[in-house]
Scaffold this motif. Structure first.
Motif, PDB file in Angstrom:
ATOM      1  N   GLY A 109      20.291  38.097  21.814  1.00 47.18           N
ATOM      2  CA  GLY A 109      21.583  39.869  21.587  1.00 47.18           C
ATOM      3  C   GLY A 109      20.840  40.351  21.959  1.00 47.18           C
ATOM      4  O   GLY A 109      19.422  41.036  22.162  1.00 47.18           O
ATOM      5  N   ASP A 110      21.360  41.690  22.027  1.00 45.98           N
ATOM      6  CA  ASP A 110      21.189  43.252  21.361  1.00 45.98           C
ATOM      7  C   ASP A 110      21.855  42.925  19.127  1.00 45.98           C
ATOM      8  O   ASP A 110      22.282  43.603  19.683  1.00 45.98           O
ATOM      9  CB  ASP A 110      21.912  43.869  22.498  1.00 45.98           C
ATOM     10  N   PHE A 111      20.128  42.884  19.134  1.00 48.00           N
ATOM     11  CA  PHE A 111      19.889  43.892  17.653  1.00 48.00           C
ATOM     12  C   PHE A 111      19.857  45.967  17.567  1.00 48.00           C
ATOM     13  O   PHE A 111      19.894  45.338  16.967  1.00 48.00           O
ATOM     14  CB  PHE A 111      18.644  43.789  17.075  1.00 48.00           C
ATOM     15  N   ASN A 112      19.445  46.141  18.302  1.00 49.09           N
ATOM     16  CA  ASN A 112      19.992  47.684  18.495  1.00 49.09           C
ATOM     17  C   ASN A 112      18.886  48.134  17.307  1.00 49.09           C
ATOM     18  O   ASN A 112      19.210  48.876  16.823  1.00 49.09           O
ATOM     19  CB  ASN A 112      21.601  48.348  18.059  1.00 49.09           C
ATOM     20  N   ALA A 113      17.735  47.956  17.372  1.00 47.91           N
ATOM     21  CA  ALA A 113      16.973  47.575  16.257  1.00 47.91           C
ATOM     22  C   ALA A 113      15.310  47.516  17.218  1.00 47.91           C
ATOM     23  O   ALA A 113      14.889  45.836  17.598  1.00 47.91           O
ATOM     24  CB  ALA A 113      17.202  47.087  14.716  1.00 47.91           C
TER      25      ALA A 113
END
Length: 288
Positions: A207-211
């Motif tokens: 996924g895209d964890f945005n961190a």
């Protein structure tokens, strides 16, 4: 034909008829592990770095990874003008010849009665048959309409794929993008609870964890999972923004039952232009 030959050889070995050639197998006498290529890709609804919607380009970028199972984020299904009200996930599955499951975060009534619902969320594409699918809830802050505060919302996809004699749990997630990490902290805790329900099974979180990897809110993940790129990748492996990536915020993470063989971020013209993110790809090995 290859599968038939394998089954036949195994059967002959079992009854003592296979001869010397069949005796060369795993030292334990059990079946060999299964190698799978997985990828996570935020497709930006099929809109590239040039701001143009081009679903064929998105499909080509996915195909370029060579992945058997691909987790997608920012997926439209009849959502709006930006993706021409098309079923992005349906067309990608058809073009790539893959099984698909879609986990909407938002599902709204259509502009006109009788039209398909307007939906946006995450998805999984798989070359392997999909044995089971769940659209889990995570705490989210809605981006649609008035701010209502954190609330349980769907959009965390889980599929169980039948991969050459083994069942693998694969998840596609998209964590909160805001600078305040508190919602991501909650989402990480909820994610671990969901994965714990499948304890003992091979699990792959994509996924895209945005961190970035060292972000404190991701620390609990790394106590339970292995960051595939951190384990086997070379260099920093940034994934965002796609044209000149500076941050690694897209992941493949695996449970202890899964071995990481390799991990990389594609570095091609297509990878740099098909979305605002680059994919992250990992070759993994799971017990049969």
């Amino acid at each position: 034909m290859k599968r038939t030959a394998t089954v036949l050889a195994t059967t002959l070995f079992a009854v003592g008829l296979a001869g010397p050639a069949a005796s060369a197998g795993p030292p334990s006498g059990g079946p060999p592990p299964v190698e799978i290529t997985v990828a996570s890709y935020n497709i930006h609804a099929g809109i590239g770095a040039d701001g143009e919607f081009d679903i064929d380009r998105t499909a080509n970028a996915i195909a370029e990874t060579g992945a058997d199972v691909v987790a997608l984020q920012e997926v439209d299904r009849h959502w709006g003008d930006r993706s021409e009200y098309r079923s992005v996930i349906g067309e990608l599955a058809h073009e790539l010849g893959m099984h698909a499951r879609f986990a909407p975060i938002y599902s709204f009534d259509p502009p006109q009665a009788g039209d398909p619902r307007r939906e946006y969320g995450t998805a999984v594409l798989s070359r392997f048959p999909i044995a089971d699918f769940t659209n889990h809830e995570l705490t989210r802050l809605s981006t649609q309409g008035p701010e209502a505060g954190p609330q349980p919302m769907p959009g965390f996809a889980e599929v169980v794929v039948r991969a050459r004699g083994t069942l693998v749990h694969v998840y596609s997630t998209h964590l909160d993008y805001r600078g305040d990490p508190s919602t991501r902290e909650t989402q990480v805790a909820e994610t671990l609870d969901i994965l714990a329900a499948d304890s003992g099974a091979p699990r792959v979180l994509l996924g895209d964890f945005n961190a970035e990897p060292a972000a404190p809110e991701l620390d609990p993940l790394w106590t339970e999972l292995t960051d595939a790129y951190g384990e086997a990748g070379t260099g920093e492996g940034p994934t965002y923004p796609a044209e000149v990536p500076a941050k690694r915020i897209d992941y493949a993470a695996v449970s202890e039952e899964v071995d990481v063989l390799d991990a990389y971020v594609p570095d091609t013209d297509l990878a740099a232009t098909a979305s605002d993110h680059r994919a992250v790809v990992a070759d993994v090995e799971v017990p049969r």
